[in-house]
Design an enzyme around this catalytic site. Sequence first.
Site, PDB file in Angstrom:
ATOM      1  N   SER A   1       0.745  -1.261   0.070  1.00 25.92           N
ATOM      2  CA  SER A   1      -0.084   0.064   0.336  1.00 25.92           C
ATOM      3  C   SER A   1       0.853   1.200  -0.046  1.00 25.92           C
ATOM      4  O   SER A   1       1.823   1.255   0.677  1.00 25.92           O
ATOM      5  CB  SER A   1      -0.948  -0.128   1.479  1.00 25.92           C
ATOM      6  OG  SER A   1      -1.486   1.504   1.370  1.00 25.92           O
TER       7      SER A   1
ATOM      8  N   GLU B   1       0.113   3.654   1.532  1.00 24.87           N
ATOM      9  CA  GLU B   1       0.260   4.151   3.095  1.00 24.87           C
ATOM     10  C   GLU B   1       1.688   3.809   3.565  1.00 24.87           C
ATOM     11  O   GLU B   1       2.146   4.601   4.601  1.00 24.87           O
ATOM     12  CB  GLU B   1      -0.800   3.412   4.068  1.00 24.87           C
ATOM     13  CG  GLU B   1      -2.041   3.956   3.845  1.00 24.87           C
ATOM     14  CD  GLU B   1      -2.439   5.267   4.510  1.00 24.87           C
ATOM     15  OE1 GLU B   1      -2.172   5.406   5.764  1.00 24.87           O
ATOM     16  OE2 GLU B   1      -2.709   6.097   3.737  1.00 24.87           O
TER      17      GLU B   1
ATOM     18  N   TYR C   1      -1.435   0.147  10.627  1.00 26.69           N
ATOM     19  CA  TYR C   1      -1.672  -0.526   9.368  1.00 26.69           C
ATOM     20  C   TYR C   1      -0.521  -0.491   8.406  1.00 26.69           C
ATOM     21  O   TYR C   1      -0.127  -1.448   7.964  1.00 26.69           O
ATOM     22  CB  TYR C   1      -2.910   0.283   8.787  1.00 26.69           C
ATOM     23  CG  TYR C   1      -3.023  -0.194   7.164  1.00 26.69           C
ATOM     24  CD1 TYR C   1      -3.650  -1.349   6.962  1.00 26.69           C
ATOM     25  CD2 TYR C   1      -2.797   0.667   6.404  1.00 26.69           C
ATOM     26  CE1 TYR C   1      -4.000  -1.894   5.608  1.00 26.69           C
ATOM     27  CE2 TYR C   1      -2.989   0.366   5.039  1.00 26.69           C
ATOM     28  CZ  TYR C   1      -3.727  -0.992   4.749  1.00 26.69           C
ATOM     29  OH  TYR C   1      -3.777  -1.061   3.163  1.00 26.69           O
TER      30      TYR C   1
HETATM   31  P1  NAP Z   1     -11.213  -4.622   1.895  1.00 24.60           P
HETATM   32  O1  NAP Z   1     -12.521  -4.353   0.968  1.00 24.60           O
HETATM   33  O2  NAP Z   1     -11.385  -4.144   3.289  1.00 24.60           O
HETATM   34  O3  NAP Z   1     -11.105  -6.128   1.902  1.00 24.60           O
HETATM   35  C1  NAP Z   1     -10.270  -6.932   2.717  1.00 24.60           C
HETATM   36  C2  NAP Z   1     -10.562  -8.464   2.773  1.00 24.60           C
HETATM   37  O4  NAP Z   1      -9.771  -9.188   3.604  1.00 24.60           O
HETATM   38  C3  NAP Z   1     -12.108  -8.919   2.951  1.00 24.60           C
HETATM   39  O5  NAP Z   1     -12.276  -9.776   2.097  1.00 24.60           O
HETATM   40  C4  NAP Z   1     -12.135  -9.162   4.580  1.00 24.60           C
HETATM   41  O6  NAP Z   1     -13.182 -10.000   4.752  1.00 24.60           O
HETATM   42  C5  NAP Z   1     -10.732 -10.113   4.505  1.00 24.60           C
HETATM   43  N1  NAP Z   1      -9.912 -10.358   5.994  1.00 24.60           N
HETATM   44  C6  NAP Z   1      -9.818  -9.561   6.796  1.00 24.60           C
HETATM   45  N2  NAP Z   1      -9.447 -10.262   7.757  1.00 24.60           N
HETATM   46  C7  NAP Z   1      -9.285 -11.664   7.275  1.00 24.60           C
HETATM   47  C8  NAP Z   1      -8.463 -12.610   7.671  1.00 24.60           C
HETATM   48  N3  NAP Z   1      -8.239 -12.708   9.169  1.00 24.60           N
HETATM   49  N4  NAP Z   1      -8.445 -13.957   7.058  1.00 24.60           N
HETATM   50  C9  NAP Z   1      -8.958 -13.904   5.771  1.00 24.60           C
HETATM   51  N5  NAP Z   1      -9.589 -12.882   5.259  1.00 24.60           N
HETATM   52  C10 NAP Z   1      -9.609 -11.546   5.877  1.00 24.60           C
HETATM   53  O7  NAP Z   1     -10.158  -4.240   1.139  1.00 24.60           O
HETATM   54  P2  NAP Z   1      -9.659  -3.893  -0.429  1.00 24.60           P
HETATM   55  O8  NAP Z   1      -9.874  -2.453  -0.804  1.00 24.60           O
HETATM   56  O9  NAP Z   1     -10.456  -4.693  -1.012  1.00 24.60           O
HETATM   57  O10 NAP Z   1      -8.064  -4.014  -0.331  1.00 24.60           O
HETATM   58  C11 NAP Z   1      -7.420  -5.207  -0.807  1.00 24.60           C
HETATM   59  C12 NAP Z   1      -6.176  -5.153  -0.289  1.00 24.60           C
HETATM   60  O11 NAP Z   1      -5.322  -4.307  -0.814  1.00 24.60           O
HETATM   61  C13 NAP Z   1      -6.049  -5.014   1.269  1.00 24.60           C
HETATM   62  O12 NAP Z   1      -4.905  -5.940   1.565  1.00 24.60           O
HETATM   63  C14 NAP Z   1      -5.799  -3.641   1.556  1.00 24.60           C
HETATM   64  O13 NAP Z   1      -5.048  -3.410   2.675  1.00 24.60           O
HETATM   65  C15 NAP Z   1      -4.856  -3.621   0.131  1.00 24.60           C
HETATM   66  N6  NAP Z   1      -5.008  -2.030  -0.468  1.00 24.60           N
HETATM   67  C16 NAP Z   1      -6.085  -1.436  -0.792  1.00 24.60           C
HETATM   68  C17 NAP Z   1      -5.916  -0.246  -1.112  1.00 24.60           C
HETATM   69  C18 NAP Z   1      -7.141   0.600  -1.573  1.00 24.60           C
HETATM   70  O14 NAP Z   1      -7.235   1.872  -1.901  1.00 24.60           O
HETATM   71  N7  NAP Z   1      -8.457  -0.397  -1.844  1.00 24.60           N
HETATM   72  C19 NAP Z   1      -4.700   0.374  -1.566  1.00 24.60           C
HETATM   73  C20 NAP Z   1      -3.681  -0.477  -1.171  1.00 24.60           C
HETATM   74  C21 NAP Z   1      -3.728  -1.590  -0.534  1.00 24.60           C
HETATM   75  P3  NAP Z   1     -14.642  -9.577   5.235  1.00 24.60           P
HETATM   76  O15 NAP Z   1     -15.140  -9.258   4.014  1.00 24.60           O
HETATM   77  O16 NAP Z   1     -15.355 -10.714   5.921  1.00 24.60           O
HETATM   78  O17 NAP Z   1     -14.291  -8.358   6.038  1.00 24.60           O
HETATM   79  O1  F7E Z   2      -9.271   8.207   4.049  1.00 23.27           O
HETATM   80  C1  F7E Z   2      -9.706  11.339   5.454  1.00 23.27           C
HETATM   81  C2  F7E Z   2      -8.651  10.649   6.083  1.00 23.27           C
HETATM   82  O2  F7E Z   2      -9.874   5.997   4.994  1.00 23.27           O
HETATM   83  C3  F7E Z   2      -8.431   9.013   3.194  1.00 23.27           C
HETATM   84  C4  F7E Z   2      -7.253   2.167   2.644  1.00 23.27           C
HETATM   85  O3  F7E Z   2      -7.820   1.469   1.149  1.00 23.27           O
HETATM   86  O4  F7E Z   2      -6.073   3.690   1.127  1.00 23.27           O
HETATM   87  C5  F7E Z   2      -7.079   3.685   2.008  1.00 23.27           C
HETATM   88  O5  F7E Z   2      -6.608   4.431   3.382  1.00 23.27           O
HETATM   89  C6  F7E Z   2      -8.509  10.350   3.596  1.00 23.27           C
HETATM   90  C7  F7E Z   2      -7.521  10.316   5.093  1.00 23.27           C
HETATM   91  O6  F7E Z   2      -8.454   5.882   3.236  1.00 23.27           O
HETATM   92  C8  F7E Z   2     -12.825  11.159   6.820  1.00 23.27           C
HETATM   93  O7  F7E Z   2      -8.164  11.384   7.091  1.00 23.27           O
HETATM   94  C9  F7E Z   2     -11.599  12.733   6.306  1.00 23.27           C
HETATM   95  O8  F7E Z   2      -6.766  11.212   4.967  1.00 23.27           O
HETATM   96  O9  F7E Z   2     -10.704   6.751   2.708  1.00 23.27           O
HETATM   97  P1  F7E Z   2      -9.806   6.715   3.839  1.00 23.27           P
HETATM   98  P2  F7E Z   2      -6.870   5.736   3.515  1.00 23.27           P
HETATM   99  O10 F7E Z   2      -6.565   6.166   5.063  1.00 23.27           O
HETATM  100  O11 F7E Z   2      -6.065   6.770   2.457  1.00 23.27           O
HETATM  101  C10 F7E Z   2      -4.978   3.114   1.302  1.00 23.27           C
HETATM  102  C11 F7E Z   2      -3.785   3.069   0.041  1.00 23.27           C
HETATM  103  C12 F7E Z   2      -4.789   1.648   1.992  1.00 23.27           C
HETATM  104  O12 F7E Z   2      -3.992   0.869   1.871  1.00 23.27           O
HETATM  105  C13 F7E Z   2      -5.942   1.732   2.965  1.00 23.27           C
HETATM  106  O13 F7E Z   2      -6.285   0.148   2.974  1.00 23.27           O
HETATM  107  O14 F7E Z   2      -9.682  10.991   4.147  1.00 23.27           O
HETATM  108  N1  F7E Z   2     -10.948  11.751   5.878  1.00 23.27           N
HETATM  109  N2  F7E Z   2     -12.610  12.225   6.726  1.00 23.27           N
HETATM  110  C14 F7E Z   2     -11.528  10.343   6.187  1.00 23.27           C
HETATM  111  N3  F7E Z   2     -11.617   9.297   6.204  1.00 23.27           N
HETATM  112  C15 F7E Z   2     -12.584   8.222   6.580  1.00 23.27           C
HETATM  113  N4  F7E Z   2     -12.317   7.073   6.761  1.00 23.27           N
HETATM  114  N5  F7E Z   2     -13.664   8.895   7.276  1.00 23.27           N
HETATM  115  C16 F7E Z   2     -13.836  10.256   7.368  1.00 23.27           C
HETATM  116  O15 F7E Z   2     -14.821  10.669   8.025  1.00 23.27           O
END
Ligand code: NAP
Ligand code: F7E
Length: 348
Positions: free
Chosen positions: A125, A127, A159
């Site tokens: 990520s 992050e 995270y």
């Molecule tokens: P997501 O919607 O939160 O999906 C996470 C998945 O992990 C869900 O299927 C969840 O199951 C499963 N999970 C959680 N704990 C588990 C466990 N102990 N054993 C097996 N499965 C488990 O995340 P996403 O947005 O699809 O992202 C996919 C991956 O990319 C994640 O690893 C995330 O951290 C990473 N990532 C996401 C972003 C983004 O912007 N979306 C960016 C960079 C990296 P449940 O459905 O039961 O909760």
């Molecule tokens: O926050 C601000 C918050 O939770 C984005 C995950 O998929 O991308 C995701 O992480 C921004 C932050 O995503 C609210 O402070 C303001 O600056 O949508 P977010 P994230 O933290 O960028 C990365 C790449 C991952 O890997 C992660 O798994 O928005 N913000 N107000 C808020 N954020 C949330 N959630 N809720 C608010 O009300």
Amino acid sequence: MKRAVIFGVTGQDGSYLSDLLLSLGYKVTGVARRTSCDNTLRLAHLLHCKRFNLVQGDITDVGSVYRILNKAKPHEVYNLAAQSHVWTSFDQPGLTWDVTGKGCLNILEVIRDMNKRPRFYQASSSEMFGDSMELMYFEDGSHGKYQDENTAFNPQSPYAIAKLAAHHATGLYRRSYDLFACSGILFNHESERRGDRFVTRKVTRYVADLDYALANGEQIPKLRLGNLYSERDWGHAEDYVKAMFLMLQQDKPDDYVVATGETHSVEEFVIQAFKCIGIYDYEDYITIDEKLYRPSEVPYLRGSPFKANDFLDWKPETSFTDLVRRMVHHDIQSRSKYGTSEGISNPS
Ligand code: NAP
Ligand code: F7E
């Protein structure tokens, strides 16, 4: 027939990756953890498919990972499973470590001992960069800040620390044990299937509810948000799962940044979303709640996707404005179809 195992199949990316691999003729084993309520909403359209097999498992339980991989004998393994919510990781750092960090190690350990080792993808990520960035100079003389594969990591949340441990473990197993293991350093990607506690979905669902309320002469409470000034590089998840797949089709394993190359503030996202329903003064509908600020914030993310462009021939197809529009319109449609925007996780 190619076989793939997807950990985290019930999540946003897991569902899109399943769609992609099934469309390419793969047999897909999706691993879902046991929950007290149904967590397969995003997969409802796939459950009848003969090449899609949903099994129960948990990446924190190495025995379950062992049994699943040795039974499925996949060519490719995608680890998308994580506690992926950054704010939650401050409240539950131990759980986040166990799932997001150690879970990846469990999978690597099982693969290391398999006779026919599958190729492995780890969901790293942006992050992990935290507040780290570099200056880029463009041909027209302008310059901007960005992150790429050579930018130093400086994680700002439990995270991000867990993700960085998993990222390093993936690189170490590649070098030490000759595993075909890749990490995709993905920047934020959203969609109609995005979880509703991430800021984009929280906003687009609210906009759909507001649109409905205004049309019916009703009032709804203001939307509570935190920091509007952080900047993110937002793409569409459907584009990003293609990059995951492409990484595992290369001759050599490597790590790649996957991003659009553009950045926008949370406020810009909010403005675009409200514009979709003809509202230009979003301040009337939003209240800032300091409790939603994070103990430590990632202020600015903008990825440089040149390596993925060059080596994977990957380019994002959905622009920022199209992403916002698609999410808002989807939520408005499900609001009118289901009478609630909760039908939205449904991939229809
Ligand atoms: P997501 O919607 O939160 O999906 C996470 C998945 O992990 C869900 O299927 C969840 O199951 C499963 N999970 C959680 N704990 C588990 C466990 N102990 N054993 C097996 N499965 C488990 O995340 P996403 O947005 O699809 O992202 C996919 C991956 O990319 C994640 O690893 C995330 O951290 C990473 N990532 C996401 C972003 C983004 O912007 N979306 C960016 C960079 C990296 P449940 O459905 O039961 O909760
Ligand atoms: O926050 C601000 C918050 O939770 C984005 C995950 O998929 O991308 C995701 O992480 C921004 C932050 O995503 C609210 O402070 C303001 O600056 O949508 P977010 P994230 O933290 O960028 C990365 C790449 C991952 O890997 C992660 O798994 O928005 N913000 N107000 C808020 N954020 C949330 N959630 N809720 C608010 O009300």
